[in-house]
Every structure is written in C-alpha cells, then in structure tokens.
Design a protein around this motif. Structure first.
Motif, PDB file in Angstrom:
ATOM      1  N   ASN A 108      36.419 -21.145 -45.760  1.00  0.00           N
ATOM      2  CA  ASN A 108      37.851 -20.899 -45.418  1.00  0.00           C
ATOM      3  C   ASN A 108      38.695 -22.007 -45.051  1.00  0.00           C
ATOM      4  N   ARG A 109      38.155 -23.265 -45.431  1.00  0.00           N
ATOM      5  CA  ARG A 109      39.009 -24.552 -45.172  1.00  0.00           C
ATOM      6  C   ARG A 109      39.093 -25.021 -46.608  1.00  0.00           C
ATOM      7  N   PHE A 110      38.634 -24.267 -47.384  1.00  0.00           N
ATOM      8  CA  PHE A 110      38.998 -24.867 -49.009  1.00  0.00           C
ATOM      9  C   PHE A 110      37.862 -25.788 -49.368  1.00  0.00           C
ATOM     10  N   THR A 111      36.582 -25.759 -48.573  1.00  0.00           N
ATOM     11  CA  THR A 111      35.704 -26.951 -49.177  1.00  0.00           C
ATOM     12  C   THR A 111      34.997 -26.449 -50.271  1.00  0.00           C
ATOM     13  N   SER A 112      34.856 -27.080 -51.259  1.00  0.00           N
ATOM     14  CA  SER A 112      34.217 -26.741 -52.742  1.00  0.00           C
ATOM     15  C   SER A 112      32.855 -27.224 -52.500  1.00  0.00           C
ATOM     16  N   THR A 113      32.534 -28.140 -52.249  1.00  0.00           N
ATOM     17  CA  THR A 113      31.239 -28.505 -52.070  1.00  0.00           C
ATOM     18  C   THR A 113      30.712 -28.959 -50.585  1.00  0.00           C
ATOM     19  N   VAL A 114      29.650 -28.386 -50.431  1.00  0.00           N
ATOM     20  CA  VAL A 114      28.742 -28.653 -48.990  1.00  0.00           C
ATOM     21  C   VAL A 114      27.429 -29.350 -49.393  1.00  0.00           C
ATOM     22  N   TYR A 115      27.214 -30.588 -48.713  1.00  0.00           N
ATOM     23  CA  TYR A 115      26.105 -31.267 -49.001  1.00  0.00           C
ATOM     24  C   TYR A 115      24.994 -31.083 -47.802  1.00  0.00           C
ATOM     25  N   MET A 116      23.694 -30.966 -47.908  1.00  0.00           N
ATOM     26  CA  MET A 116      23.017 -31.105 -46.795  1.00  0.00           C
ATOM     27  C   MET A 116      21.571 -31.920 -47.232  1.00  0.00           C
ATOM     28  N   THR A 117      21.615 -32.947 -46.570  1.00  0.00           N
ATOM     29  CA  THR A 117      20.649 -34.116 -46.578  1.00  0.00           C
ATOM     30  C   THR A 117      19.337 -33.889 -45.786  1.00  0.00           C
ATOM     31  N   CYS A 118      18.157 -33.982 -46.153  1.00  0.00           N
ATOM     32  CA  CYS A 118      17.065 -33.987 -45.221  1.00  0.00           C
ATOM     33  C   CYS A 118      15.841 -34.581 -45.629  1.00  0.00           C
ATOM     34  N   LEU A 119      14.971 -34.918 -44.646  1.00  0.00           N
ATOM     35  CA  LEU A 119      13.743 -35.604 -45.155  1.00  0.00           C
ATOM     36  C   LEU A 119      12.978 -34.868 -45.970  1.00  0.00           C
ATOM     37  N   ALA A 134      21.475 -23.082 -52.058  1.00  0.00           N
ATOM     38  CA  ALA A 134      21.719 -24.518 -52.331  1.00  0.00           C
ATOM     39  C   ALA A 134      20.794 -24.824 -53.691  1.00  0.00           C
ATOM     40  N   SER A 135      21.312 -25.823 -54.609  1.00  0.00           N
ATOM     41  CA  SER A 135      20.699 -26.420 -55.348  1.00  0.00           C
ATOM     42  C   SER A 135      20.066 -27.652 -54.818  1.00  0.00           C
ATOM     43  N   LEU A 136      18.572 -27.827 -54.789  1.00  0.00           N
ATOM     44  CA  LEU A 136      18.199 -29.164 -54.162  1.00  0.00           C
ATOM     45  C   LEU A 136      17.659 -29.977 -55.447  1.00  0.00           C
ATOM     46  N   VAL A 137      17.720 -31.369 -54.768  1.00  0.00           N
ATOM     47  CA  VAL A 137      17.467 -32.393 -55.870  1.00  0.00           C
ATOM     48  C   VAL A 137      16.429 -33.113 -54.869  1.00  0.00           C
ATOM     49  N   ILE A 138      15.477 -33.685 -55.341  1.00  0.00           N
ATOM     50  CA  ILE A 138      14.699 -34.814 -54.425  1.00  0.00           C
ATOM     51  C   ILE A 138      14.671 -36.185 -54.954  1.00  0.00           C
ATOM     52  N   HIS A 139      15.019 -37.315 -54.355  1.00  0.00           N
ATOM     53  CA  HIS A 139      15.017 -38.613 -54.734  1.00  0.00           C
ATOM     54  C   HIS A 139      14.874 -39.462 -53.427  1.00  0.00           C
ATOM     55  N   GLU A 140      14.204 -40.670 -53.637  1.00  0.00           N
ATOM     56  CA  GLU A 140      13.809 -41.520 -52.790  1.00  0.00           C
ATOM     57  C   GLU A 140      13.599 -41.048 -51.460  1.00  0.00           C
ATOM     58  N   GLY A 141      12.502 -40.135 -51.283  1.00  0.00           N
ATOM     59  CA  GLY A 141      12.062 -39.492 -49.764  1.00  0.00           C
ATOM     60  C   GLY A 141      13.062 -38.699 -49.384  1.00  0.00           C
ATOM     61  N   GLU A 142      13.910 -38.259 -49.826  1.00  0.00           N
ATOM     62  CA  GLU A 142      15.105 -37.258 -49.267  1.00  0.00           C
ATOM     63  C   GLU A 142      15.335 -36.002 -50.205  1.00  0.00           C
ATOM     64  N   SER A 143      15.473 -35.139 -49.547  1.00  0.00           N
ATOM     65  CA  SER A 143      16.028 -33.822 -50.454  1.00  0.00           C
ATOM     66  C   SER A 143      17.396 -33.704 -50.307  1.00  0.00           C
ATOM     67  N   GLU A 144      18.059 -33.219 -51.265  1.00  0.00           N
ATOM     68  CA  GLU A 144      19.668 -33.184 -51.002  1.00  0.00           C
ATOM     69  C   GLU A 144      19.852 -31.794 -51.479  1.00  0.00           C
ATOM     70  N   GLY A 145      20.459 -30.916 -50.719  1.00  0.00           N
ATOM     71  CA  GLY A 145      20.790 -29.670 -51.297  1.00  0.00           C
ATOM     72  C   GLY A 145      22.546 -29.627 -51.191  1.00  0.00           C
ATOM     73  N   THR A 146      23.017 -28.672 -52.428  1.00  0.00           N
ATOM     74  CA  THR A 146      24.488 -28.786 -52.731  1.00  0.00           C
ATOM     75  C   THR A 146      24.694 -27.316 -52.859  1.00  0.00           C
ATOM     76  N   ILE A 147      25.731 -26.911 -52.059  1.00  0.00           N
ATOM     77  CA  ILE A 147      26.181 -25.447 -52.085  1.00  0.00           C
ATOM     78  C   ILE A 147      27.727 -25.582 -52.552  1.00  0.00           C
ATOM     79  N   TRP A 148      28.186 -24.468 -53.333  1.00  0.00           N
ATOM     80  CA  TRP A 148      29.640 -24.593 -54.073  1.00  0.00           C
ATOM     81  C   TRP A 148      29.968 -23.193 -53.405  1.00  0.00           C
ATOM     82  N   PRO A 149      30.691 -23.225 -52.069  1.00  0.00           N
ATOM     83  CA  PRO A 149      31.142 -21.985 -51.552  1.00  0.00           C
ATOM     84  C   PRO A 149      32.394 -21.582 -52.421  1.00  0.00           C
ATOM     85  N   PRO A 150      32.636 -20.335 -52.751  1.00  0.00           N
ATOM     86  CA  PRO A 150      33.727 -19.816 -53.482  1.00  0.00           C
ATOM     87  C   PRO A 150      35.074 -20.067 -52.465  1.00  0.00           C
TER      88      PRO A 150
END
Length: 188
Positions: A108-119, A134-150
C-alpha cells in the motif's frame, strides 16, 4: 490475534518487547549479540517517518513485531523487514501473520521490493519468508529473502484499514482476559 501499528511515542513498548528476548533470539534479530543498552539505543533512533511497526499484543503486552523500514530514497521504493516473536509465543503462526500484514503495508506504500536478511542458522525465519513467497539467496553466512509485492489495490487498502479498525474495536470494547476470570469468579 490483536495486531496493530505502533505509533511514534511507543518506543518504550518496543524496547520492553526486545529486552524480553533471550540471547539467542536477540542474536537472530540483530544478527549478532545485542546488549540491553544497544536495544535501548536502537529504539531511541527509530525514524518513524520511514518505519512502520506492526505489533502482536496479548492484552496490553507486545509479544511480536514486524518492522518495515524504507531503504533509501529511490523510486520505486524498497524496504527492509525484520520479525521478532517472544519465545513463549513462537510456533503459533504469529510471525507468518505479521509478515503477511507487513507485506500489505509495503504494498500500500508502493514498495516494489522487500528484503529480509537473517543468519544462515535462522531456519524459522527462512521458512516463514519462503512460505510468504520470498526468493532466498545464501551468501557469506547469511540468507537474504526478496519479496516483490504487487501494487496496491482496493482490497489491499481495505485489508490494512480493517486490521487497524479491528485493533481499535478490541481496545474499545474487549475486556482483557485477566479481568474476565476475576469477574467470572465473583459471579460463581
């Protein structure tokens, strides 16, 4: 579930919630150890113009949080999202519900990409993010999730308003559970 947005001036409510987290949950939330003073400082620095915090409440106590923070000043907007749920309230779907509602707010705030980073060891967070698309990518001991809200829709705007309206209704008309038991004891 009693979920509502925290308002500017409720830093102490958020601080108290974060201080109740144990060392492991603090490490998962802050991606490293977090002392009481670090948490107090963190809550004092929140930019309420760029941050939306959704809270899960039991009676008047904040037990779970989704923090959505606008990242940068670019268009379309991007945001970072973090979740915390106190240990006794985990594994009840609270984190998933908070994430879903935070994604509606982002949408509702026109956010096109939401990132979530976790150990990397934060499997609960990865599972919640994955289950919410979320699309999850693992790199350097972290997992980053990316969500593209409509983009927002009439229904997403109504959903956000309904969440706030439900919270106001509960605050105005519901009796906390501890009082209910006292009243019932006197009647019986």
């Amino acid at each position: 579930m009693a979920i509502r947005k925290l308002r500017q001036g409720e830093q102490d409510t958020l601080r108290d919630h974060l201080l109740r987290l144990g060392p492991e949950d603090r490490q998962m939330r802050f991606m490293g150890s977090a002392s009481d003073s670090l948490i107090q400082s963190y809550c004092g620095r929140i930019d309420w113009l760029r941050t939306t915090i959704l809270g899960y409440f039991t009676d008047a106590d904040l037990r779970g949080v989704a923090e959505l923070v606008q990242a940068g000043n670019r268009w379309p907007k991007a945001a970072e999202l973090a979740l915390t749920v106190e240990r006794p309230f985990q594994n009840r779907g609270i984190g998933t519900t908070l994430l879903q509602k935070a994604l509606v707010v982002a949408r509702n705030r026109f956010t096109s990409t939401v990132y979530m980073t976790c150990l990397l060891e934060n499997k609960k967070m990865q599972r919640i993010a994955h289950n919410c698309g979320a699309s999850l990518v693992i790199h350097e001991g972290e997992s980053e999730g990316t969500i593209w809200p409509p983009w927002p829709s009439y229904l997403s705007l109504v959903e956000e308003a309904a969440t706030e309206g439900q919270a106001l209704f509960r605050a105005a008309f519901e009796v906390p559970s501890s009082r209910t038991s006292i009243v019932l004891d006197k009647i019986v």
